[in-house]
Enzyme design. Structure first.
Site, PDB file in Angstrom:
ATOM      1  N   LYS A  85      43.703  38.123  44.024  1.00 54.17           N
ATOM      2  CA  LYS A  85      45.149  38.319  44.156  1.00 54.17           C
ATOM      3  C   LYS A  85      45.672  39.417  43.217  1.00 54.17           C
ATOM      4  CE  LYS A  85      46.860  34.257  43.496  1.00 54.17           C
ATOM      5  NZ  LYS A  85      45.677  33.402  43.362  1.00 54.17           N
ATOM      6  N   THR A 140      44.075  41.901  41.968  1.00 51.70           N
ATOM      7  CA  THR A 140      43.587  43.203  42.416  1.00 51.70           C
ATOM      8  C   THR A 140      44.418  43.695  43.604  1.00 51.70           C
ATOM      9  OG1 THR A 140      41.462  42.343  41.737  1.00 51.70           O
ATOM     10  CG2 THR A 140      41.440  44.395  42.935  1.00 51.70           C
ATOM     11  N   ARG A 170      50.900  38.153  35.366  1.00 50.19           N
ATOM     12  CA  ARG A 170      50.848  37.177  34.278  1.00 50.19           C
ATOM     13  C   ARG A 170      49.918  37.674  33.182  1.00 50.19           C
ATOM     14  NH1 ARG A 170      48.562  32.516  37.639  1.00 50.19           N
ATOM     15  NH2 ARG A 170      47.811  34.323  38.785  1.00 50.19           N
ATOM     16  N   LYS A 207      35.095  33.982  32.522  1.00 48.71           N
ATOM     17  CA  LYS A 207      35.822  34.662  33.580  1.00 48.71           C
ATOM     18  C   LYS A 207      35.880  36.167  33.393  1.00 48.71           C
ATOM     19  CE  LYS A 207      40.383  34.389  35.820  1.00 48.71           C
ATOM     20  NZ  LYS A 207      41.245  35.368  35.162  1.00 48.71           N
ATOM     21  N   ALA A 263      48.915  27.117  36.459  1.00 48.03           N
ATOM     22  CA  ALA A 263      49.386  26.901  37.826  1.00 48.03           C
ATOM     23  C   ALA A 263      49.214  25.453  38.266  1.00 48.03           C
ATOM     24  CB  ALA A 263      48.668  27.839  38.784  1.00 48.03           C
ATOM     25  N   PHE A 312      46.775  30.477  42.006  1.00 43.73           N
ATOM     26  CA  PHE A 312      46.094  29.571  42.917  1.00 43.73           C
ATOM     27  C   PHE A 312      46.411  29.900  44.389  1.00 43.73           C
ATOM     28  CE2 PHE A 312      45.585  25.843  39.667  1.00 43.73           C
ATOM     29  CZ  PHE A 312      44.736  26.626  38.938  1.00 43.73           C
ATOM     30  N   PHE A 325      35.182  43.033  50.993  1.00 39.50           N
ATOM     31  CA  PHE A 325      33.996  43.146  50.138  1.00 39.50           C
ATOM     32  C   PHE A 325      32.970  44.006  50.875  1.00 39.50           C
ATOM     33  CE2 PHE A 325      34.473  38.836  47.709  1.00 39.50           C
ATOM     34  CZ  PHE A 325      35.749  39.188  47.355  1.00 39.50           C
ATOM     35  N   TRP A 376      39.796  48.033  45.792  1.00 33.90           N
ATOM     36  CA  TRP A 376      38.781  47.873  44.750  1.00 33.90           C
ATOM     37  C   TRP A 376      37.893  49.112  44.695  1.00 33.90           C
ATOM     38  CZ3 TRP A 376      33.345  47.322  44.472  1.00 33.90           C
ATOM     39  CH2 TRP A 376      32.864  46.876  43.223  1.00 33.90           C
TER      40      TRP A 376
END
Lengths: 813, 813
Positions: A263, A265, A287, A298, A517, A548, A637, A666
């Site tokens: 999200k 990205t 955020r 992560k 979230a 989320f 992807f 990306w």
């Protein structure tokens, strides 16, 4: 310059010197009125006449509302004489004229202002009266200033102030909205795509001052933190209050795999496309990530590939210290709770009272925050000696029930050993040990408050009403009762300003707040959105992100954030990936750290179809519940096949999306998301019919049921006896009308993480119900929510290092 | 600008446009060598030619030592042809010339440089050769640049670069020391003296950029944090390396009362007097205060009255986030320890190894930090598959002994309930709970490291060697073993830069680091002192502060900070108050929160005499042990009588002080400390004979005994059996030669807080001995040291609040 010349001649000499001194950038005249002659004023070179600038922008703010507000007339008598006892705070002549001009600009009529001022830094009180004749367009004609010493109305000087008029007009123009002149940073994407930190480091960001100037911020509205990031002052909202807002676009996602579907990205790619390729003003509101996961499993959260916020290491580490401020504020509350309980347990009412309201030079006085507590206790006195023994007892004893404390400490570190702890085991704490725990800092209620606050005053109020526990008699005890809420506001006074950064293509980004979230609402801050909506202008776009899946982050965006703020989005971007759709279509389990099963690497149209017809369809329907059009963004992807991509786009339209487009940000940056940007622009222009899902006045249970049935697809809800009792307590305590913030797994539309697609025929169990009264929501817990992550066996930090010579960081991703 | 024109003509056109575009501040040419013709280069306007600036100041640093170091010749063959295989990293033509010019400046001879460069951002490799003829003074004459494509030596262009020469000379001048042009802020002290926050708020500070410019900092050396504070880059030390240092003055105190005797205030008053009244460049170097006491009992620490750092609320809250960074780094180590112990307890050697050295695309690789651990284990391999089962076990198992962990978590809050806690009680931690505790953040070893580090590289090394506990086999386990030290350096990379602020009179202050003065050394940072010593210049003064009484803070300053850094003070200012002297002369107990007994309010010459002849005399003698002259500064309170003041000054001289003067900075600002400033200037000019108290090579016990006897006046020391065993362990582990950092009460020269004056005839008990290996000292504990303060019944926060409109803070003091 505060030199005190004794006559006009010496002032004129001094001013001439200042005019020629290249080191002097401006002169602010603070003279006795009798010395403010026309000769003195006309001597000062116009470019040095900055009188009023600083005043207006900083000190003057206190008086601003009284002067700028539409009801200005009642402050002035009809003849231009100040009404008895009323004060129009005008600081200096130039400031007065600017205020008057501003009123003129807004009202297009004749304004007569009158005021006086008393300032510690002036030797005399000065009366400032300004008459303004009507102005044509931006140019005021005929301005006279009458200056006199208070109480000596005869000592007046009448001066025509052409310089002041010109300066004021210039100032007024600067106060207005400025069109952007964005200089873009060129991207030359490489193939294969390098690591995030390599891409980030290869691009040199503009200085944040430069960026701020390009998007129309005034220098005084910026507080740089180093070269690459700056806080933006909230006074911007006042300056641009007349400016229409741009379009607000929410980025949400389908139910994700545990790997996340990109999200952030998509958000960044979209603004890069809008700004850099469609030449539409746009802002991303993101955020702030917790630092814990950065060193855990992560990695960074600044986007990825060629859609990133740069420098990514500054985004991911410390930023401008907001989370640190939250940690400090949260833990001050915790320390205050335990210390207070200890002091109450070990001292008599009298000793407590004598310490809480100490005699200073023989006088006992309540502090304002103590008076605030007296009011909540129903006591109207302000005189310590007047309290009865009973009232003293009520005042000094919060009488917190240790078993009903809800406040936890926080750290911004993945420290699993702090999940459940016993504190107070040192002998100095005299046996008052108790079980408690730490959450990760972003789970603090103060983070949720930061994200929802509308301004400093609103934040102060919310901090005050945070409930930290319950007294033994069942009363909610607040941060204000602890006496700590003023200190919390002080700790948070800089954190409330959003941080300006930029994308890889040099377009602006606000980073601000990052509430959880699950136990909170998971959306970036109201203030960042509002500032950005003013800055982009009427035709611009603000792209904001919800945590989320859409069933959680988006629902809370609409039900909590939109409700609290008045914000209304014009479109929802729903992020999907072939990977997640295959999972929802029946693909095998996906988990972090394990290799991806073949189904996710090879083409499989039937799994994709299954995912579109279940989860994607349901998430689109959820957005439509709120009346907002949906654009599906397929985050492509490299393993996705052309047939899979085409299939998703076709089925998304069948499921009701207004548009569905593949995005390649990306690998390509904004250029890879141009099609998405066009679709978003088109969807935002379409009429939308925003509506709330529920009325806040409904009973708490009904609100929970509405969300469970309409959003999650449950048959009904099942409340535990504990939950029922808790709801009853909240309704009794007057918290019935708060919106609901469901704490549910993000891995399924249901409460069962392994139920993919769009489950039906289930009953949503409500285990327990908690409340964040300061943030302003009730949060029912559906299952167990972890609020403290752990470190894996090999945390990211093994790869993170820095070159002590170049200061370059390695190993962040 | 990275446009790619295809011929010289179009480049010239493009450059002409850039010349005229007012938005373009400078152009950095990145062209294929064949396009770098004389016409191209001479087209660019000189003022736009910034080529090399950015390079030299940032990217180039990596190569700098190789080019700037004196041994430059061996890099170049005698004919100006690069020696085989050697690379002089020169980035761009202009950078090369500047490097060459710099060498010329330093060596006053002919320099021939030769190099080549390969840069990712250039399409071709470029060969840069620079011949320089001798220069006269600052002006180089005859500079030619030969540019050619690597491997094609015939493709060369010879150009004379007059612009480059001029630009380079200008650049070089800018690199040199610049005299100060300090604009002072006028003070108009009021009587009675208002509250600290009122005084602070009444003065408008200069912008920190303005201050930085006034004291000769380059814009690129500053990282502003808002308007009033900025971090200063350490590159300043390189730029001014040839500049002689100023005078270093240490402010220490006699043994204080529990109320404190005003060392910070004296420090600030002294620099205000030196800079603003004697017109001598001066800098104060202060410690950053912990935020805990700000909300607890102590209030702010930015000085007081008319000797303050402003804005005092920014000094006391968050500052530039250094303590927050320390908290984050400290707690990441703690989380890593507990997570590692859990993972080792629950996984086989093989599972641990597979996770710690995971197979990525079929390849297992050690990270650099893991190779560093292998080396400490005596293993030279870098090939994971080559490890024997025994070696795998040694590698994956730190095998930390839970009973011998010395690492604590920290918070910057007075949270007494965290003094002793049990962690790991959640079911997810599988019963691996253990007792531990939190310290206040400034007690972290990382704070001591920040204060002692000499640069980023040194800090990285110290962080790596921090010992967090002992393995079951008795080996010290370090942060490097945990794999976390690179991440710590990353978290601390901004904290290492001192923060620039200003006093009430507009003179510069560095605020940096604030280590505890008991379990650590209690002095402000080495780097702040060093930067300030360069900035003030040869005749300037840097006034730095040591915590607690001179027996503690000053002794540690000399034995630890001076030893680690090479710093040498020219004078010690010993702060005394009539109040503290009366206490040492036999006056009654003084304690915070209780009214002061009459002895301290009325004149009492005999108590004053007693204090001077005991504690004051002894503290002067301690300074003389190190060969440094002492100026006694009597911090005057309004209750002090003229006779008392005269008596202290007379007796101080009798006790060996070089001078003794009363100071009135609190009521008058710098003007009240002019006499002190003159005395300090005179003392600094006197010859000093600095010497250390002990040799580091002495046995640990002997070093402790030396301090106890010579500094504290003890007859001897008494080691507990535990302390003896610990000392033996440290000596075996190779830590024998570390200096000693005594953890003793600051309220007495002895270990007994109630023994005032100059106690004798006592034996100093050493209860236990700990070590901060990263910071680099052994710290024996004399009694119990509290490393976590608590909140009183009525903490300061009751009075602290902010006005949501003006953003002004109230209630800080």
């Amino acid at each position: 310059h505060s030199a005190a010349p004794v006559c006009c001649g010496s002032i004129v000499d001094e001013l001439s010197k200042l005019n020629e001194d290249p080191r002097v950038r401006g002169v602010y005249l603070h003279l006795a009125p009798a010395l403010l002659t026309g000769r003195v004023i006309s001597t000062l070179a116009p470019e040095k006449d900055v009188d009023g600038y600083v005043v207006i922008l900083s000190r003057f703010r206190a008086g601003e509302p009284r002067v700028f507000c539409p009801g200005i007339e009642h402050l002035c008598g009809p003849t231009g004489v100040s009404s008895e006892g009323q004060t129009v705070v005008l600081v200096g002549a130039d400031g007065a004229v600017k205020v008057a001009l501003r009123c003129l600009m807004e009202r297009r009529g004749v304004v007569t202002l009158n005021g006086h001022k008393s300032s510690e830094s002036l030797q005399e009180q000065v009366c400032v009266c300004v008459w303004l004749s009507p102005c044509v367009g931006d140019t005021a004609v005929g301005v006279w200033l009458v200056v006199g010493v208070m109480g000596q109305p005869n000592m007046c000087v009448l001066v025509s102030l052409q310089n002041v008029v010109l300066g004021s007009c210039r100032w007024l123009r600067e106060q207005q909205y400025q069109d952007w002149s964005l200089r873009l940073l060129k991207l030359q994407p490489l193939n294969p795509v390098p690591s995030d930190i390599q891409i980030s480091r290869a691009q040199t960001p503009k200085s944040v001052q430069q960026l701020a100037q390009e998007i129309g911020l005034l220098p005084g509205e910026l507080e740089p933190y180093g070269r690459n990031k700056a806080k933006v002052r909230l006074s911007l909202l006042e300056r641009l209050q007349a400016q229409p807002d741009g379009n607000l676009v929410l980025v949400a996602g389908i139910t994700p795999t545990p790997l996340g579907e990109g999200k952030s990205t998509v958000t960044i790619g979209l603004v890069q496309a809008l700004s850099a390729h469609l030449k539409l003003n746009s802002f991303a509101c993101l955020r702030q990530p917790s630092q814990g996961p950065t060193f855990g499993v992560k990695g960074g959260a600044a986007g990825g590939g060629y859609a990133q916020v740069i420098p990514m290491e500054e985004f991911n580490l410390h930023l401008t210290g907001d989370i640190h401020a939250i940690t400090a504020a949260n833990n001050l509350v915790a320390a205050a709770i335990d210390a207070r309980m200890l002091h109450e347990a070990t001292q008599s009412d009298k000793a407590l009272f004598n310490r809480l309201v100490p005699s200073v030079n023989g006088v006992r006085k309540f502090s304002p925050i103590q008076i605030s507590r007296l009011r909540r206790l129903g006591l109207s006195t302000t005189e310590p000696a007047s309290l009865t023994a009973e009232e003293v007892r009520a005042f000094v004893r919060l009488d917190l029930d240790p078993s009903k404390l809800t406040w936890q400490r926080v750290v911004d570190t993945n420290d699993r050993f702090l999940r459940k702890i016993t504190v107070g085991q040192a002998s100095t704490e005299k046996g008052h040990s108790r079980e408690t725990g730490f959450d990760i800092a972003v789970a603090s209620e103060i983070m949720a408050i930061l994200a929802l606050a509308d301004g400093l005053g609103d934040m102060r109020v919310r901090l005050a009403r945070m409930v930290v526990g319950t007294s033994r008699s069942g009363q909610p005890i607040t941060a204000e009762d602890l006496g700590v809420s003023g200190a919390l506001a002080v700790l948070m006074k800089d954190a409330i300003k959003p941080t300006l950064m930029q994308t890889l293509e040099g377009t602006p980004v606000f980073v601000h707040a990052g509430p959880f979230a699950n136990i909170a609402h998971g959306n970036s801050s109201v203030l960042a959105d509002k500032l950005a909506l003013k800055l982009v202008g009427r035709d611009g776009f603000v792209v904001t992100e919800a945590g989320f899946g859409a069933d959680i982050g988006m629902e809370k965006f609409f039900s909590i954030k939109c409700r609290a703020s008045g914000l209304r989005p014009s479109a929802v971007v729903l992020v999907a990936t072939v990977r997640a759709l295959k999972m929802h279509g029946g693909g095998p389990n996906v988990s972090a750290g394990s290799p991806l099963p073949r189904e996710y690497i090879d083409e499989n149209l039937s799994l994709v179809t299954g995912g579109c017809h279940s989860n994607l369809r349901k998430q689109i329907e959820i957005a439509h519940l709120f009346g907002v059009p949906v654009v599906v963004a397929l985050n492509v992807f490299k393993t996705d096949t052309a047939a899979e991509i085409a299939l998703v786009c076709r089925l998304a339209l069948e499921c009701g999306a207004r548009a569905a487009v593949p995005c390649h940000h990306w690998a390509l940056g904004g250029r890879g998301s141009v099609e998405l940007a066009r679709a978003v622009k088109e969807a935002s222009a379409a009429p939308s019919h925003f509506q709330f899902l529920y009325e806040t006045e409904m009973p708490i249970v009904e609100k929970i049921r509405t969300i469970a049935q309409k959003v999650y697809g449950a048959d009904d809800i099942a409340l535990s006896p504990q939950a029922e009792a808790e709801i009853q307590t909240y309704e009794q305590q007057g918290y019935r009308s708060l919106p609901i913030c469901m704490a549910k797994t993000h891995l399924s539309l249901s409460h069962m993480p392994d139920k993919k697609g769009a489950p039906t025929g289930f009953t949503l169990p409500i285990r327990t119900v908690r409340a964040s009264i300061g943030a302003g929501f009730i949060y029912p817990l559906v299952g167990t929510m972890s609020t403290m992550p752990g470190l894996p066996t090999r945390p990211c930090f093994y790869d993170i290092d820095l070159d002590p010579v170049t200061e370059e960081i390695t190993g962040l991703f």
